[in-house]
Design an enzyme around this catalytic site. Structure first.
Site, short mmCIF file in Angstrom:
data_model
loop_
_atom_site.label_atom_id
_atom_site.label_comp_id
_atom_site.label_asym_id
_atom_site.label_seq_id
_atom_site.Cartn_x
_atom_site.Cartn_y
_atom_site.Cartn_z
N LYS A 139 7.58 -0.22 6.44
CA LYS A 139 7.08 1.09 6.02
C LYS A 139 8.27 1.97 5.68
O LYS A 139 9.01 2.42 6.55
CB LYS A 139 6.23 1.75 7.10
CG LYS A 139 5.65 3.08 6.65
CD LYS A 139 4.37 3.42 7.38
CE LYS A 139 3.67 4.57 6.69
NZ LYS A 139 2.32 4.82 7.25
N GLY A 189 0.82 -1.20 0.00
CA GLY A 189 0.00 0.00 0.00
C GLY A 189 0.85 1.24 0.00
O GLY A 189 2.06 1.20 0.30
N GLY A 241 4.63 7.44 3.09
CA GLY A 241 5.57 6.50 2.50
C GLY A 241 4.85 5.31 1.89
O GLY A 241 3.66 5.36 1.61
N THR A 242 5.60 4.22 1.73
CA THR A 242 5.11 3.02 1.08
C THR A 242 5.29 1.82 1.99
O THR A 242 6.34 1.68 2.64
CB THR A 242 5.88 2.77 -0.24
OG1 THR A 242 5.79 3.93 -1.05
CG2 THR A 242 5.29 1.59 -0.99
N VAL A 243 4.27 0.96 2.08
CA VAL A 243 4.35 -0.24 2.90
C VAL A 243 4.67 -1.42 2.00
O VAL A 243 3.98 -1.66 1.00
CB VAL A 243 3.03 -0.49 3.66
CG1 VAL A 243 3.14 -1.76 4.50
CG2 VAL A 243 2.68 0.70 4.54
N GLY A 269 0.88 5.56 1.06
CA GLY A 269 0.28 6.65 1.81
C GLY A 269 1.10 7.90 1.62
O GLY A 269 2.13 7.90 0.94
N ASP A 294 -3.14 10.03 15.30
CA ASP A 294 -3.75 9.88 13.98
C ASP A 294 -4.59 8.60 13.92
O ASP A 294 -4.44 7.79 13.01
CB ASP A 294 -2.67 9.88 12.90
CG ASP A 294 -3.25 10.17 11.51
OD1 ASP A 294 -4.31 10.83 11.44
OD2 ASP A 294 -2.66 9.74 10.52
#
Length: 412
Positions: free
Chosen positions: A36, A16, A21-23, A18, A130
């Site tokens: 992450k 995924g 960053g990127t997972v 966001g 968050d």
């Protein structure tokens, strides 16, 4: 395409993306992990890297069954990464997108799990900052809980704090997702544990209703509602659950429950909710962008046309709805006091019957215009009919009497 992350990990597949960053699905010395990888502009920020290292002890020490544990933090060249437990499942946003709303028992069970995780974090001095459906993962391989719910785990602890540096977010900026921001954050106060309780209550409201209590429209309008508007009751839920929601959505942080209290109270309510179906309510309105488009076109949505659902408001133009953890750590300007005070409606918009337009919306205005036009046409037809009747009757009317002033006898 595999890539090395530090000396101990290999990232194989993107799970995924966001705004932070990127997972990746990765492999480490002890087996599969989630990695992450933060954005390159973050990894090049030396101040952020320093904060990243400082937070290492707090993040690595947070162990709880309802928290996605951080196993390692990697700082290697341009790579800045958190190595986390791999959860075999999906996130809560994906489930909401699929089902729109959950049965109350399942929604409360998930919220109780998250509250347990928050209690452990707050006891360790860590504030999440968050909490939202994108940051709640559902373990699909574990046993089912109340209402058929999957075990919920809270992820991304500390990421908001890491990115929220004084240089990156000045005093006039805030970080977070508008729909879930507590009023004190909007007003520029430092985030304490109570902001997580407010956000979790907002998530629970969304799980029950299918929409957030103050979301929809421009982000500035969403922020204003958090400060100025009161939440509207949801029909069909027990009063005990509603009072719990109201308390945790209180504007004053001191009025909210602590995470451990919230978890206990939610679990006490589970027997009362057993077998209850999802609520049958519709969203208060479409978002303002859609209304503006309708207003410009002068047309309401056609009968049977699906209405765009209102969820978390994206802050990054062009963000993909399928992104995981989308639009999380984006700076926003804190509204001035006069902006917060001006234009508020006083109370949040009440849920309405399915298909009914919200008063003041573009659809409502279109319906009103059609009604006025119908009334105007009817009035015109009635007036024309009256004139025609009058003209017909004047043809059979005898002539008026002679002028009395001229025919009267002269005075003596």
């Amino acid at each position: 395409m595999a890539r090395r992350i530090g000396s101990r990990y290999t990232a194989h597949q993107i799970l995924g993306r966001g705004s932070a960053g990127t997972v990746w699905l990765g492999e480490g010395p002890d087996g599969p992990v989630a990695i992450k990888l933060l954005r390159e502009d973050l990894s090049s920020d030396q101040e952020l890297v320093g904060r990243f290292v400082q937070e290492r002890t707090a993040l690595l020490g947070l162990e709880h069954p309802h928290v996605v544990s951080v196993r390692d933090l990697v700082v290697d060249g341009n790579d800045l990464a958190l190595v986390m437990d791999l959860v075999r499942g999906t996130d809560l946003r994906t489930r909401l997108d699929r089902e729109r709303r959950l049965a109350p028992e399942a929604a409360v069970a998930i919220a109780a799990d998250v509250a347990d995780g928050l209690a452990a974090a707050h006891a360790a001095g860590v504030v999440h900052r968050d909490v939202k459906p994108e940051n709640v993962l559902l373990d699909m391989q574990g046993p089912l809980g109340p209402g058929g719910s999957h075990r919920a785990l809270l992820t991304d602890f500390g990421v908001a704090k890491l990115i929220d540096t004084p240089r990156r977010t000045r005093a006039s900026k805030i970080i977070g997702t508008p729909d879930y921001l507590a009023p004190e954050i909007v007003e520029g106060l430092p985030p304490r544990a109570a902001v997580d309780i407010y956000a979790l209550a907002t998530v629970l409201y969304e799980l029950l209703a299918g929409f957030t209590p103050f979301g929809g429209g421009h982000p500035g309008a969403v922020l204003r509602r958090h400060v100025t508007e009161t939440v509207v009751p949801l029909p069909g839920i027990p009063d005990e659950l509603w009072q719990l929601l109201v308390q945790c959505l209180a504007k004053a942080p001191a009025s909210r429950l602590r995470a451990s209290e919230l978890a206990a109270r939610l679990r006490e309510l589970l027997p009362l909710l057993a077998g209850m179906p999802p609520l049958d309510v519709d969203e208060p309105d479409t978002d303002e962008a859609e209304e503006a488009a309708e207003e410009l076109s002068g047309a309401a949505p056609a009968a049977g046309q699906p209405v765009r659902r209102r969820g978390a408001v994206p802050l990054v133009p062009g963000a993909r709805p399928s992104d995981s953890n989308r639009d999380t750590h984006t700076s926003m300007r804190v509204p001035a006091p006069d902006e917060l005070a001006g234009g508020a409606r006083g109370t949040a918009r009440a849920p309405r019957a399915a298909g009914a337009p919200r008063p003041g919306s573009a659809r409502n205005r279109a319906v009103t215009r059609r009604r006025r036009l119908t009334l105007a046409v009817a009035a015109t037809l009635l007036t024309a009919a009256g004139v025609a009747t009058w003209l017909t009757t004047t043809d059979d009317t005898p002539p008026p009497p002679p002028d009395m002033e001229n025919s009267a006898p002269a005075a003596p």
